[in-house]
Scaffold this active site. Structure first.
Site: not given
Lengths: 285, 318
Positions: B13, B61, B86, B112, B120, B170
């Site tokens: 990223r 989004e 998302f 991610h 997460d 990530r």
């Protein structure tokens, strides 16, 4: 254009709508008839459109240096197709191909078919206001002073994405965008109040930071005057939303005051009865 | 086995962020959009230098995808950014209608992706996005392997006219591709020539494939290793050429087996040159919380797993 000239165009557009939907035995006449006066007023009076040196409208996908219109409730494609053809974007005779195989006039508007006048596919509801916001934002970045118009249905206001866009547009001060909600109170399953009550849409938009105007969408003089007011209020940091009261099926008595003609085509007898109420003013396709 | 080295581990990223910073200086049409994840997407440098070309959309989004589509009409090149979950599954219908079907020049750039968001857990991981995106007509799907390649891809897609889905991750991974390597959409990169098996990998698994290649060489297995950074359009010629030579394949990806790179390769081979195939991928399961390393281990996305699949697939060759 004078009001009586606009109403003449509208009468022909309404004939086109019922004939198109009858011709393929499918489509959405009710909302199309209700929004006819608005689309005729926009395309024949209000919007500043790109023209060639012969004064004919020309279409490019970018919409740079002209006003742009987005139809969010794509199922009322018959009225958009008829108005675009009558305005000169493509041959009127092409209206006879509506919803048929290999046609540029898809059931719901599509850019894939390269029909002049269509800049974004619509049909899956709730997305048009976001697209219009992007187009308006693009004009801001390019320092293009023209206005972006977006028509939505009132049933469509039930989609959550509408409220994402409704918050975004005033927050970004997109004052070059005029949203119009077709408030006919009907959706497929019945009256909007019964299916899922939107409550006070005007108050909601105001709470999000919009200027809200109201008009009778089937009174041409009032439509033209309200659109002019909306344009005056544009450019001062706050976007404008017009709640437009219409009658679904306007102009054909048996299609009015019911949701039953939302997505139903007339049979032969019903077509004759409808056409008897609508003057042929510009010549049928 | 050709030797690949790296001087540092970096996150892909950050490669995206570096690419955006460069695009901000070189291409005045590029606009960045984000849905409340600016720091995660490494957009700080772009925003600092080009505040007028950044659109903060908030946690919305669906609206962001529509705004991006609308921005293309002015000839702008919107990069719509968020977490991969998302930016794909949450907004699939929006991408379908106003990006893919409307053929708009939107770059959907998502971080991610895969399993390695880690702690997460499954709600913030996604293992289905390649499958969803590659089934959209006209959509280009890119999954680069390291910092340098992600940066190069980020810059390259600005010059390509059409919708693109660019996914990256990530965790920090070895940064081994040359900084000056030109990124060609749809062009596979042959990392090691070999005769016994074709290892076809994408994203974070490319380095694992190289590690597997070393381990296999010690056992006398000569592996051909190919980096597929573009899953759609797939470099069919490169894959078929390799498999015609080696006679068997292992695919490796941080994605579901269903719908991923392995599926694309399986389809290609079935239609053109049937050969034994095994897949290193997540097998019909959601992820869970854990460190990226733990998750890669638990779900079998490691060099050791690739080695095991290679030894197995070679046995199936006639």
């Amino acid at each position: 254009m004078k009001t009586d000239e606009l109403t003449n165009v509208a009468s022909q557009v309404r004939r086109d709508i019922v004939r198109m939907v009858h011709g393929v035995a499918s489509g959405h006449p009710g909302g199309s008839l209700g929004c006819t006066d608005l689309l005729v007023s926009l395309y024949f009076q209000t919007m500043r459109l790109k023209k060639d040196d012969q004064d004919s409208v020309v279409f490019d996908m970018s919409g740079t240096d002209e006003d742009m219109f987005f139809l969010s409730n794509g199922h009322i494609s018959p009225v958009l197709y008829s108005v675009l053809a009558r305005r000169g974007y493509f041959p009127v005779s092409e209206l006879s191909t509506f919803r048929k195989l290999d046609s540029r006039l898809q059931g719901h508007p599509a850019t894939a078919e390269h029909l002049p006048g269509i800049r974004m596919a619509s049909g899956s509801l709730g997305q048009g206001l976001s697209v219009a916001a992007g187009a308006a934002h693009g004009k801001k970045i390019r320092k293009d002073k023209h206005i972006v118009y977006c028509l939505m249905g009132d049933g469509e206001q039930q989609e959550g994405q509408i409220w994402e866009a409704a918050a975004f547009i005033p927050h970004r001060k997109l004052d070059n965008l005029i949203a119009i909600i077709d408030f006919n109170g009907q959706q497929i399953d019945g009256p909007t109040d019964v299916v899922l009550n939107n409550r006070d849409l005007g108050a909601k938009y105001e709470a999000f930071g919009w200027i809200v105007l109201h008009m009778d969408g089937n009174n041409t003089e009032e439509v033209v005057a309200t659109l002019a007011t909306a344009k005056q209020k544009s450019g001062h940091g706050v976007p404008v939303c017009i709640i437009m009261k219409t009658e679904m099926g306007q102009g054909v008595d048996f299609m009015m005051h019911t949701h039953k003609w939302h997505g139903t085509a007339p049979n032969n007898e019903q077509l004759s009865a409808a056409l008897a109420q609508l003057d042929e003013t510009l010549g049928d396709y | 086995m050709k030797t690949y080295t790296f001087t540092e581990k970096k996150d892909t990223r950050s490669g995206f962020g570096a690419g955006m910073a460069e695009l901000g200086r070189s291409n005045p049409d590029v606009v960045a959009l984000c849905a409340d994840l600016v720091a995660s997407l490494k957009l700080d440098a772009f925003i600092k230098e080009n505040p007028e070309r950044f659109v903060q959309c908030g946690i919305a989004e669906a609206n962001m995808i529509g705004v991006a589509a609308g921005l293309t009409l002015s000839g702008l090149i919107p990069y719509a950014t968020t977490f991969a979950n998302f930016g794909s599954s949450r907004v699939y219908d929006q991408i379908r209608q106003v990006v893919a079907y409307s053929n708009k020049n939107v770059k959907i750039c998502v971080s991610h992706a895969g399993l390695t968001l880690g702690e997460d857990g499954a709600t913030h991981q996604i293992l289905e996005d390649i499958g969803m995106m590659k089934s959209l007509p006209g959509m280009t799907v890119i999954n680069p392997c390291d910092f340098n390649q992600t940066k190069a891809a980020t810059i390259a897609i600005a010059d390509y006219e059409g919708p693109v889905y660019l996914r990256f991750g990530r965790p920090v991974v070895p940064n081994f591709t040359p900084a000056d390597q030109v990124f060609e959409i749809g062009k596979a990169i042959l990392l090691n020539e070999g005769a016994d098996v074709s290892i076809i990998a994408t994203g974070h698994l490319v380095w694992q494939a190289l590690e597997a290649g070393k381990m296999l060489a010690e056992q006398g297995v000569d592996a051909e290793i190919i980096n597929i950074h573009t899953i759609k359009p797939l470099d069919k010629e490169a894959i078929l050429k390799s498999v015609r030579k080696t006679g068997c394949v292992v695919t490796a990806e941080e994605h579901q087996m269903n719908g991923g790179l392995g599926d694309s390769v399986a389809q290609l081979l079935s239609l053109n040159h049937p050969a034994p195939l095994e897949m290193v991928a997540v097998n019909d399961s959601f992820g869970e919380s854990g460190t990226p390393e733990q998750l890669m281990e638990k779900y079998g996305l490691t060099a050791a797993s690739i080695v095991a699949k290679v030894l197995s697939v070679i046995q199936r060759k006639k």
